[in-house]
Design a protein around this motif. Structure first.
Motif, PDB file in Angstrom:
ATOM      1  N   VAL A  30       0.852  -1.179   0.000  1.00 24.12           N
ATOM      2  CA  VAL A  30       0.000   0.000   0.000  1.00 24.12           C
ATOM      3  C   VAL A  30       0.902   1.247   0.000  1.00 24.12           C
ATOM      4  O   VAL A  30       2.034   1.201   0.485  1.00 24.12           O
ATOM      5  CB  VAL A  30      -0.928  -0.006   1.238  1.00 24.12           C
ATOM      6  N   SER A  31       0.376   2.346  -0.544  1.00 24.21           N
ATOM      7  CA  SER A  31       1.184   3.563  -0.686  1.00 24.21           C
ATOM      8  C   SER A  31       1.622   4.155   0.656  1.00 24.21           C
ATOM      9  O   SER A  31       2.558   4.939   0.702  1.00 24.21           O
ATOM     10  CB  SER A  31       0.410   4.610  -1.482  1.00 24.21           C
ATOM     11  N   PHE A  32       0.952   3.796   1.744  1.00 28.00           N
ATOM     12  CA  PHE A  32       1.358   4.308   3.053  1.00 28.00           C
ATOM     13  C   PHE A  32       2.428   3.408   3.696  1.00 28.00           C
ATOM     14  O   PHE A  32       2.826   3.639   4.832  1.00 28.00           O
ATOM     15  CB  PHE A  32       0.155   4.460   3.973  1.00 28.00           C
ATOM     16  N   GLY A  33       2.851   2.374   2.996  1.00 25.83           N
ATOM     17  CA  GLY A  33       3.958   1.547   3.473  1.00 25.83           C
ATOM     18  C   GLY A  33       3.547   0.202   4.044  1.00 25.83           C
ATOM     19  O   GLY A  33       4.397  -0.651   4.268  1.00 25.83           O
ATOM     20  N   SER A  34       2.249   0.018   4.274  1.00 28.42           N
ATOM     21  CA  SER A  34       1.812  -1.264   4.841  1.00 28.42           C
ATOM     22  C   SER A  34       1.905  -2.373   3.801  1.00 28.42           C
ATOM     23  O   SER A  34       1.784  -2.131   2.600  1.00 28.42           O
ATOM     24  CB  SER A  34       0.351  -1.193   5.294  1.00 28.42           C
ATOM     25  N   VAL A  35       2.111  -3.597   4.314  1.00 29.80           N
ATOM     26  CA  VAL A  35       1.989  -4.782   3.472  1.00 29.80           C
ATOM     27  C   VAL A  35       0.835  -5.610   4.037  1.00 29.80           C
ATOM     28  O   VAL A  35       0.850  -5.998   5.207  1.00 29.80           O
ATOM     29  CB  VAL A  35       3.292  -5.601   3.461  1.00 29.80           C
ATOM     30  N   LEU A  36      -0.194  -5.829   3.212  1.00 31.54           N
ATOM     31  CA  LEU A  36      -1.368  -6.573   3.652  1.00 31.54           C
ATOM     32  C   LEU A  36      -1.169  -8.049   3.316  1.00 31.54           C
ATOM     33  O   LEU A  36      -0.757  -8.382   2.201  1.00 31.54           O
ATOM     34  CB  LEU A  36      -2.634  -6.065   2.955  1.00 31.54           C
ATOM     35  N   VAL A  37      -1.436  -8.908   4.294  1.00 33.25           N
ATOM     36  CA  VAL A  37      -1.301 -10.351   4.073  1.00 33.25           C
ATOM     37  C   VAL A  37      -2.695 -10.966   4.061  1.00 33.25           C
ATOM     38  O   VAL A  37      -3.453 -10.846   5.031  1.00 33.25           O
ATOM     39  CB  VAL A  37      -0.461 -11.004   5.198  1.00 33.25           C
ATOM     40  N   PHE A  38      -3.055 -11.595   2.950  1.00 39.26           N
ATOM     41  CA  PHE A  38      -4.361 -12.229   2.827  1.00 39.26           C
ATOM     42  C   PHE A  38      -4.199 -13.742   2.896  1.00 39.26           C
ATOM     43  O   PHE A  38      -3.292 -14.312   2.294  1.00 39.26           O
ATOM     44  CB  PHE A  38      -5.031 -11.854   1.501  1.00 39.26           C
ATOM     45  N   ASP A  39      -5.116 -14.356   3.628  1.00 40.37           N
ATOM     46  CA  ASP A  39      -5.158 -15.800   3.776  1.00 40.37           C
ATOM     47  C   ASP A  39      -6.096 -16.332   2.693  1.00 40.37           C
ATOM     48  O   ASP A  39      -7.253 -15.910   2.618  1.00 40.37           O
ATOM     49  CB  ASP A  39      -5.759 -16.105   5.172  1.00 40.37           C
ATOM     50  N   ILE A  40      -5.589 -17.233   1.860  1.00 45.38           N
ATOM     51  CA  ILE A  40      -6.373 -17.685   0.713  1.00 45.38           C
ATOM     52  C   ILE A  40      -6.778 -19.151   0.925  1.00 45.38           C
ATOM     53  O   ILE A  40      -5.910 -20.022   1.000  1.00 45.38           O
ATOM     54  CB  ILE A  40      -5.549 -17.583  -0.593  1.00 45.38           C
ATOM     55  N   PRO A  41      -8.071 -19.427   1.014  1.00 51.49           N
ATOM     56  CA  PRO A  41      -8.500 -20.831   1.129  1.00 51.49           C
ATOM     57  C   PRO A  41      -8.282 -21.562  -0.197  1.00 51.49           C
ATOM     58  O   PRO A  41      -8.158 -20.919  -1.237  1.00 51.49           O
ATOM     59  CB  PRO A  41      -9.991 -20.720   1.449  1.00 51.49           C
ATOM     60  N   SER A  42      -8.240 -22.892  -0.149  1.00 50.71           N
ATOM     61  CA  SER A  42      -7.920 -23.632  -1.363  1.00 50.71           C
ATOM     62  C   SER A  42      -8.995 -23.487  -2.429  1.00 50.71           C
ATOM     63  O   SER A  42      -8.761 -23.676  -3.602  1.00 50.71           O
ATOM     64  CB  SER A  42      -7.675 -25.100  -1.046  1.00 50.71           C
ATOM     65  N   LYS A  43     -10.220 -23.175  -2.005  1.00 52.49           N
ATOM     66  CA  LYS A  43     -11.227 -22.780  -2.988  1.00 52.49           C
ATOM     67  C   LYS A  43     -12.246 -21.856  -2.316  1.00 52.49           C
ATOM     68  O   LYS A  43     -12.223 -21.681  -1.102  1.00 52.49           O
ATOM     69  CB  LYS A  43     -11.919 -23.997  -3.610  1.00 52.49           C
ATOM     70  N   GLY A  44     -13.093 -21.262  -3.144  1.00 47.08           N
ATOM     71  CA  GLY A  44     -14.131 -20.401  -2.610  1.00 47.08           C
ATOM     72  C   GLY A  44     -13.641 -18.983  -2.369  1.00 47.08           C
ATOM     73  O   GLY A  44     -12.496 -18.629  -2.682  1.00 47.08           O
ATOM     74  N   SER A  45     -14.516 -18.148  -1.798  1.00 47.35           N
ATOM     75  CA  SER A  45     -14.230 -16.725  -1.691  1.00 47.35           C
ATOM     76  C   SER A  45     -14.003 -16.271  -0.247  1.00 47.35           C
ATOM     77  O   SER A  45     -14.031 -15.092   0.050  1.00 47.35           O
ATOM     78  CB  SER A  45     -15.385 -15.929  -2.312  1.00 47.35           C
ATOM     79  N   ASN A  46     -13.783 -17.239   0.642  1.00 50.56           N
ATOM     80  CA  ASN A  46     -13.598 -16.865   2.057  1.00 50.56           C
ATOM     81  C   ASN A  46     -12.164 -16.388   2.313  1.00 50.56           C
ATOM     82  O   ASN A  46     -11.435 -16.942   3.125  1.00 50.56           O
ATOM     83  CB  ASN A  46     -13.945 -18.055   2.953  1.00 50.56           C
ATOM     84  N   ILE A  47     -11.784 -15.321   1.607  1.00 53.35           N
ATOM     85  CA  ILE A  47     -10.445 -14.754   1.743  1.00 53.35           C
ATOM     86  C   ILE A  47     -10.461 -13.760   2.907  1.00 53.35           C
ATOM     87  O   ILE A  47     -11.401 -12.986   3.051  1.00 53.35           O
ATOM     88  CB  ILE A  47     -10.039 -14.077   0.417  1.00 53.35           C
ATOM     89  N   THR A  48      -9.451 -13.815   3.755  1.00 54.34           N
ATOM     90  CA  THR A  48      -9.436 -12.892   4.900  1.00 54.34           C
ATOM     91  C   THR A  48      -8.107 -12.154   4.976  1.00 54.34           C
ATOM     92  O   THR A  48      -7.062 -12.671   4.590  1.00 54.34           O
ATOM     93  CB  THR A  48      -9.633 -13.651   6.224  1.00 54.34           C
ATOM     94  N   LEU A  49      -8.181 -10.920   5.492  1.00 51.49           N
ATOM     95  CA  LEU A  49      -6.968 -10.152   5.766  1.00 51.49           C
ATOM     96  C   LEU A  49      -6.427 -10.673   7.090  1.00 51.49           C
ATOM     97  O   LEU A  49      -7.037 -10.482   8.138  1.00 51.49           O
ATOM     98  CB  LEU A  49      -7.306  -8.660   5.866  1.00 51.49           C
TER      99      LEU A  49
END
Lengths: 389, 339
Positions: free
Chosen positions: B142-161
């Motif tokens: 992100v432009s403010f310097g943060s790095v966002l880490v997303f957890d990705i399930p093996s399928k589906g849309s239940n992605i979480t920060l």
């Protein structure tokens, strides 16, 4: 992207506009008799002074320097229509189109070629230096211009290279897919016949950059253990010294200085049938949900552009950017549709009641989309439209 | 220098490439003998799927929709495919947020909005820098310097920060996961920013900062991680090779005359591709020297894309047999294959 782009875009395009107008006003109708000549010289000064006063108006600059996104091409064109008519000079649509083409292609060239993104500020100072010279005999305008230098220095000199790169990338998106050929560039061999600019692979590298060609390798304790030259396929020389980012001084780079002289023509060549520009039009006809928001901002910005009405409409005079009136008429008819700037196509008719003032702007903008009944009245139409803001 | 690559037929794209760092992403779909390409144009992503026999091309354009259709469209900063063991996703970053699509661009599975202020601030807001890391993470800068880490399930849309990493203070420019495929390297992510700072990470339930390699106030616009070596390209046209964990500088190359826009690695062949605003693409060879515990770099090849400020350059396969290039204002992807 960068919210600091608009002031640089406006000042540099404005600077290019002044170069072209100055050249035209000097070249057009140079009469033989002395009395007439003085009158014309006085008009030229008046036009230049009026436009520069308007460009550097305090209230306008205050709006301009606020962090904001860039306007669309059409919206910015509207601002420059108004600015070009801030004095007694009148341009019809074909001449205004041509003026805007020349301005935008010149600044696109400067943005593309400037060695480092930060050098866009030196390009801006080259324009500012020339503007300062245009008004050197008029202290009140001069102080306005100097105030703008101070603001530019205060806002831009602390910025990092990365922030300037973002500004540059924002400007390049603004100028993307514009490939109008300009004779002065073609003659100088800096533009190809397809409208793309020539990028040299020789000459000095940017300040702070080494000439390519050297590989150095180090041991774990930091000693240089190997040094190899490689063939870089360019012909670069060492960087020049850095230009002055101060109120005065040598800017070193020449981009943004005046490239016109009375003897150099201002030709442009429309290449409107290219695949790119056609697609570009298609994109632009998609209703832009930003249009209304943008108009609000635009109205606010333009509120600061005070136009000095000529007391007597007859005192205004028309300037032609073409060699003859016939050429000018021809250009208006033959201009490819996808290159027409037809100021802002608004989809927000439903909201007309919401904001009477805005509705008025919209209504008046849409009138502009009709071809002008006669070219001579066009400038005045535009002016009255602007006064409606 | 022998001619190493020759130019092939270009792939036309629907709209021209914008001048943005790393503005080309390539995904090989080996089972279907297809290669996908994406190139960003302002607020649109051009996507092309090309069959390996060169006979079939299909195009798709993605708009930056920002979750709900009514919202205004914003400029896209980057588009990149993220390859995880269980799935491939196409990630778009823009001024408004982050979009994740199924790899063919058909379905948007996740939308993350950035906290955009009501009125624009002096500091620009955008997301930039995309990498798939470990078994199930996608990281975005992100432009403010943060790095966002997303957890990705093996399928589906239940992605979480799942985590926000706050080590950079300037705009994130790029990031890369270890690309050698080997598990022996502890560091598996490197992130870079506008000040040139590199952060070296170990992914996991909690990401662990392993090292910070300071910059020299020159923006690092592209970074790669290969066999524990962080390879960084800078605004000054230099490339530097660091041992990621210790920060030891192994090599420094005056590689380009202008700002570097893209680096890429062909991990199996140890080839490095670099491309810059100076219209040159160069190919380098990297080799580890076990005796001295260091890395050497050798120049192999130049390709000048005349009058083009290059904004994207990527190898099309892990052996570096072919690479593809995009440039500002160009409506084509230019391809080169080994002779």
């Amino acid at each position: 992207m960068s919210t600091r782009t608009l002031p640089l875009l406006f000042i540099n395009l404005g600077g290019e506009m002044l170069y072209i107008l100055d050249q035209r006003l000097r070249a057009q109708n140079i009469p033989t008799d002395k009395a007439k000549k003085d009158w014309i010289e006085e008009d030229r000064r008046r036009v230049m002074n009026d436009i520069i006063t308007t460009m550097f108006n305090n209230k306008f600059l205050e709006e301009l320097f606020k962090p904001q996104e860039l306007y669309s091409k059409k919206a910015l064109r509207t601002v420059f229509d108004r600015l070009a008519h801030a004095s007694i000079m009148r341009l019809n649509q074909a001449s205004m189109d041509k003026l805007y083409d020349l301005m935008t292609m010149a600044f696109k060239y400067q943005v593309l070629l400037c060695p480092r993104p930060k050098d866009i500020l030196l390009v801006t100072f080259n324009h500012m230096d020339a503007i300062k010279d245009f008004v050197r005999d008029t202290p009140t305008i001069l102080s306005q211009v100097e105030e703008t230098y101070k603001q530019l220095i205060e806002i831009y000199t602390p910025m990092s290279g990365g922030e300037f790169q973002l500004i540059r990338q924002t400007l390049l998106i603004f100028f993307q897919d514009m490939h109008i050929r300009v004779s002065i560039f073609l003659k100088d061999k800096v533009q190809n016949s397809n409208g793309r600019f020539v990028l040299p692979t020789s000459g000095p590298v940017p300040y702070g950059t080494h000439t390519p060609g050297l590989i150095r390798m180090f041991s774990c304790n930091g000693d240089e253990v190997k040094r190899i030259q490689f063939r870089d396929d360019g012909n670069y020389s060492a960087a020049l010294r850095e230009g002055s980012f101060d109120l005065f001084g040598d800017r070193v780079i020449k981009l943004g200085t005046n490239m016109y002289s009375v003897s150099r023509p201002l030709e442009t060549h429309m290449s409107g049938t290219s695949k790119n520009s056609l697609q570009h039009t298609k994109v632009n006809t998609i209703p832009n949900p930003l249009a209304k928001e943008e108009l609000n901002l635009l109205a606010k910005l333009m509120g600061g552009l005070e136009v000095q009405n000529p007391s007597n409409p007859d005192s205004g005079f028309r300037v032609n950017l073409f060699t003859t009136d016939e050429e000018e008429e021809e250009a208006l008819i033959s201009r490819p549709e996808e290159l027409s700037y037809e100021v802002i196509n608004i989809q927000a008719t439903k909201d007309k009641k919401a904001n009477a003032k805005l509705a008025k702007i919209m209504g008046e903008f849409s009138e502009l989309e009709e071809p002008a009944p006669s070219s001579s009245s066009k400038g005045d139409d535009l002016l009255s439209m602007m006064d409606g803001l | 220098m022998a001619k190493m690559y020759h130019k092939e037929k270009s792939i036309q794209i629907k709209s021209s490439a914008s001048a943005l760092f790393n503005n080309l992403s390539v995904l090989r779909i080996a089972p279907r003998c297809l290669t996908y390409f994406t190139v960003v144009h302002a607020n649109v992503v051009n996507m092309v799927s090309a069959s390996w026999d060169g006979l079939n091309y299909s195009h798709r354009q993605l708009q930056s929709k920002e979750g709900n259709v009514a919202a205004s469209s914003s400029l896209i900063m980057q588009a990149a495919w993220c390859v995880l063991p269980s799935r491939d996703l196409l990630v778009l970053t823009s001024q408004k947020g982050i979009q994740m699509y199924e790899s063919d661009g058909s379905i948007m599975v996740y939308w993350h909005a950035l906290d955009t202020p009501e009125t624009p601030t002096a500091q620009a807001m955008f997301a930039r820098g995309i990498a798939a890391v470990g078994d199930a993470y996608i990281c975005v800068g992100v432009s403010f310097g943060s790095v966002l880490v997303f957890d990705i399930p093996s399928k589906g849309s239940n992605i979480t920060l799942s985590e926000v990493l706050e080590e950079h203070t300037e705009a994130v420019t790029d990031m890369a996961a270890e690309c050698s495929g080997s598990m022996e390297y502890i560091a598996d992510l490197v992130t870079s920013d506008d000040s040139g700072l590199l952060c070296v990470w170990k992914s996991g339930g909690d990401f662990q900062l392993l090292n910070k390699i300071p910059g020299f106030d020159t923006s690092c616009s592209s970074v790669k991680l290969w066999k524990g070596i962080a390879i960084a390209g800078y605004s000054t046209g230099q490339i530097r090779l660091y041992e990621a964990i210790t920060g030891i500088l192994h090599a420094e190359v005056n590689a380009h005359a202008r700002w570097i826009y893209s680096l890429d690695i062909a991990p199996f062949a140890g080839l490095l591709l670099s491309a810059a605003e100076d219209s040159l693409v160069r190919v380098w060879h990297l080799s580890l020297v076990p005796e001295t515990n260091s890395v050497e770099i050798e120049h192999l090849y130049n390709e000048c894309v005349t009058d083009t400020q290059i904004c994207g350059a990527k190898f099309c396969d892990g052996d570096g047999c072919a690479f593809a290039v995009t440039g500002y204002d160009l409506s084509e992807i230019i391809r080169y294959t080994q002779v």
